[in-house]
Design a protein around this motif. Structure first.
Motif, PDB file in Angstrom:
ATOM      1  N   SER A 215       0.823  -1.218   0.000  1.00  0.00           N
ATOM      2  CA  SER A 215       0.000   0.000   0.000  1.00  0.00           C
ATOM      3  C   SER A 215       0.855   1.267   0.000  1.00  0.00           C
ATOM      4  O   SER A 215       0.319   2.370   0.096  1.00  0.00           O
ATOM      5  CB  SER A 215      -0.924   0.009   1.229  1.00  0.00           C
ATOM      6  OG  SER A 215      -1.774  -1.123   1.233  1.00  0.00           O
ATOM      7  N   GLY A 216       2.171   1.094  -0.070  1.00  0.00           N
ATOM      8  CA  GLY A 216       3.056   2.257  -0.137  1.00  0.00           C
ATOM      9  C   GLY A 216       3.367   2.878   1.209  1.00  0.00           C
ATOM     10  O   GLY A 216       3.750   4.050   1.273  1.00  0.00           O
ATOM     11  N   LYS A 217       3.242   2.105   2.284  1.00  0.00           N
ATOM     12  CA  LYS A 217       3.562   2.639   3.603  1.00  0.00           C
ATOM     13  C   LYS A 217       5.068   2.582   3.842  1.00  0.00           C
ATOM     14  O   LYS A 217       5.773   1.752   3.268  1.00  0.00           O
ATOM     15  CB  LYS A 217       2.829   1.862   4.694  1.00  0.00           C
ATOM     16  CG  LYS A 217       1.322   1.728   4.464  1.00  0.00           C
ATOM     17  CD  LYS A 217       0.641   3.073   4.248  1.00  0.00           C
ATOM     18  CE  LYS A 217      -0.857   2.891   4.005  1.00  0.00           C
ATOM     19  NZ  LYS A 217      -1.548   4.169   3.710  1.00  0.00           N
TER      20      LYS A 217
ATOM     21  N   TYR B 271       4.766   8.608  -0.271  1.00  0.00           N
ATOM     22  CA  TYR B 271       4.821   8.778  -1.715  1.00  0.00           C
ATOM     23  C   TYR B 271       6.260   8.884  -2.215  1.00  0.00           C
ATOM     24  O   TYR B 271       6.592   8.401  -3.301  1.00  0.00           O
ATOM     25  CB  TYR B 271       4.029  10.017  -2.137  1.00  0.00           C
ATOM     26  CG  TYR B 271       2.546   9.863  -1.932  1.00  0.00           C
ATOM     27  CD1 TYR B 271       1.790   9.076  -2.796  1.00  0.00           C
ATOM     28  CD2 TYR B 271       1.891  10.487  -0.870  1.00  0.00           C
ATOM     29  CE1 TYR B 271       0.424   8.920  -2.612  1.00  0.00           C
ATOM     30  CE2 TYR B 271       0.524  10.331  -0.671  1.00  0.00           C
ATOM     31  CZ  TYR B 271      -0.209   9.556  -1.554  1.00  0.00           C
ATOM     32  OH  TYR B 271      -1.548   9.392  -1.368  1.00  0.00           O
ATOM     33  N   ARG B 272       7.107   9.504  -1.423  1.00  0.00           N
ATOM     34  CA  ARG B 272       8.515   9.630  -1.820  1.00  0.00           C
ATOM     35  C   ARG B 272       9.160   8.255  -1.950  1.00  0.00           C
ATOM     36  O   ARG B 272       9.856   7.973  -2.933  1.00  0.00           O
ATOM     37  CB  ARG B 272       9.265  10.475  -0.796  1.00  0.00           C
ATOM     38  CG  ARG B 272      10.737  10.687  -1.126  1.00  0.00           C
ATOM     39  CD  ARG B 272      11.400  11.557  -0.078  1.00  0.00           C
ATOM     40  NE  ARG B 272      12.818  11.733  -0.349  1.00  0.00           N
ATOM     41  CZ  ARG B 272      13.643  12.435   0.414  1.00  0.00           C
ATOM     42  NH1 ARG B 272      13.179  13.034   1.507  1.00  0.00           N
ATOM     43  NH2 ARG B 272      14.908  12.525   0.093  1.00  0.00           N
ATOM     44  N   GLU B 273       8.918   7.407  -0.954  1.00  0.00           N
ATOM     45  CA  GLU B 273       9.478   6.051  -0.988  1.00  0.00           C
ATOM     46  C   GLU B 273       8.847   5.241  -2.112  1.00  0.00           C
ATOM     47  O   GLU B 273       9.516   4.434  -2.768  1.00  0.00           O
ATOM     48  CB  GLU B 273       9.235   5.361   0.354  1.00  0.00           C
ATOM     49  CG  GLU B 273       9.888   3.994   0.487  1.00  0.00           C
ATOM     50  CD  GLU B 273      11.398   4.065   0.570  1.00  0.00           C
ATOM     51  OE1 GLU B 273      12.050   3.037   0.300  1.00  0.00           O
ATOM     52  OE2 GLU B 273      11.937   5.154   0.884  1.00  0.00           O
ATOM     53  N   SER B 274       7.546   5.464  -2.368  1.00  0.00           N
ATOM     54  CA  SER B 274       6.863   4.732  -3.425  1.00  0.00           C
ATOM     55  C   SER B 274       7.425   5.098  -4.799  1.00  0.00           C
ATOM     56  O   SER B 274       7.640   4.229  -5.653  1.00  0.00           O
ATOM     57  CB  SER B 274       5.352   5.021  -3.385  1.00  0.00           C
ATOM     58  OG  SER B 274       4.787   4.595  -2.160  1.00  0.00           O
ATOM     59  N   VAL B 275       7.651   6.400  -5.007  1.00  0.00           N
ATOM     60  CA  VAL B 275       8.224   6.843  -6.289  1.00  0.00           C
ATOM     61  C   VAL B 275       9.635   6.293  -6.453  1.00  0.00           C
ATOM     62  O   VAL B 275      10.020   5.841  -7.543  1.00  0.00           O
ATOM     63  CB  VAL B 275       8.223   8.385  -6.373  1.00  0.00           C
ATOM     64  CG1 VAL B 275       9.012   8.847  -7.590  1.00  0.00           C
ATOM     65  CG2 VAL B 275       6.798   8.915  -6.434  1.00  0.00           C
TER      66      VAL B 275
END
Length: 251
Positions: free
Chosen positions: A22-24, A73-77
């Protein structure tokens, strides 16, 4: 320290999978899992089950935790860029064996969109499997989606020469810099993830080709086939070795 039951371990694995898919944030996820692990150990020591912590629906409990956490979001990108670089690296280094790099805007955009779509589908399938016991739906969905995207990728390769689009041409120097930068990114990603499957697999794919093509004068197609087999065998072996090692260290 008391060993957790299979039910509790499964719950923690599902929670970790759902949150990461989930992008956590990885560290925040680990902190929550560690805290819940302590609570589960205390509950089991008192003769209670997972339901004492999660209630009647572990899936709903997992989703409630995810809803309370902020999406990183930064880690997801960053993760998306790492995966794109990893997938694209095989194509990039393959092209470097044939000469300076050259890519059309049509191909670059199409490739990025298709791989990103595949990752979105994978994320949804992982979240679904983490909250549904013994369901074949995510496997079927991912298999079908992968097949469709693979066909679209083949279509992208075939139509690229036919589509008029701005093309980026690189000199040998620039191509070498791009290749070196990609390999350093892959190495850094492997170091952070503590897994060397991708960089070693990439070397296993390229080195046999280089030797066979430029030392033994094999055809490019035959050399690619050998490189593909070497990379597949090595990456599969490394994956199972690392997975087994992690499970051994956890017990």
């Amino acid at each position: 320290m008391q060993t957790l039951s299979d039910e509790s371990r499964r719950f923690l694995e599902d929670l970790t999978l759902y949150l990461l898919a989930s992008g956590k944030n990885e560290q925040a996820t680990q902190d929550i899992v560690t805290e819940l692990e302590d609570h589960l150990q205390e509950a089991e020591a008192d003769g209670k089950s997972v339901a004492a912590i999660t209630g009647d629906s572990p899936a709903a409990y997992i989703q409630s935790i995810a809803s309370e956490m902020t999406t990183d979001y930064r880690e997801s990108v960053w993760l998306l860029l790492q995966i794109l670089a990893g997938v694209f690296s095989f194509l990039l280094f393959q092209d470097l064996l044939d000469g300076p790099l050259s890519y059309s805007l049509y191909f670059l955009v199409g490739f990025t969109v298709l791989i990103s779509s595949l990752l979105i589908v994978l994320s949804r399938c992982l979240r679904y499997s983490a909250t549904h016991t013994s369901s074949k739906r995510p496997i079927l969905l991912f298999g079908l989606s992968t097949g469709v995207i693979f066909l679209l990728l083949m279509g992208l390769f075939l139509t690229d020469p036919q589509i008029t689009s701005p093309t980026i041409h690189f000199s040998w120097l620039t191509s070498s810099i791009v290749g070196l930068s990609a390999f350093l990114l892959i190495g850094y990603s492997a170091y952070r993830a503590k897994t060397w499957v991708l960089p070693l697999g990439l070397l296993a794919y390229l080195l046999p080709q280089f030797f066979l093509r430029y030392q033994l004068n094999w055809s490019a197609l035959s050399a690619v086939g050998v490189g593909y087999v070497c990379a597949t065998v090595l990456m599969t072996a490394l994956f199972f070795y690392e997975t087994t090692s992690k499970k051994t260290n956890q017990t």
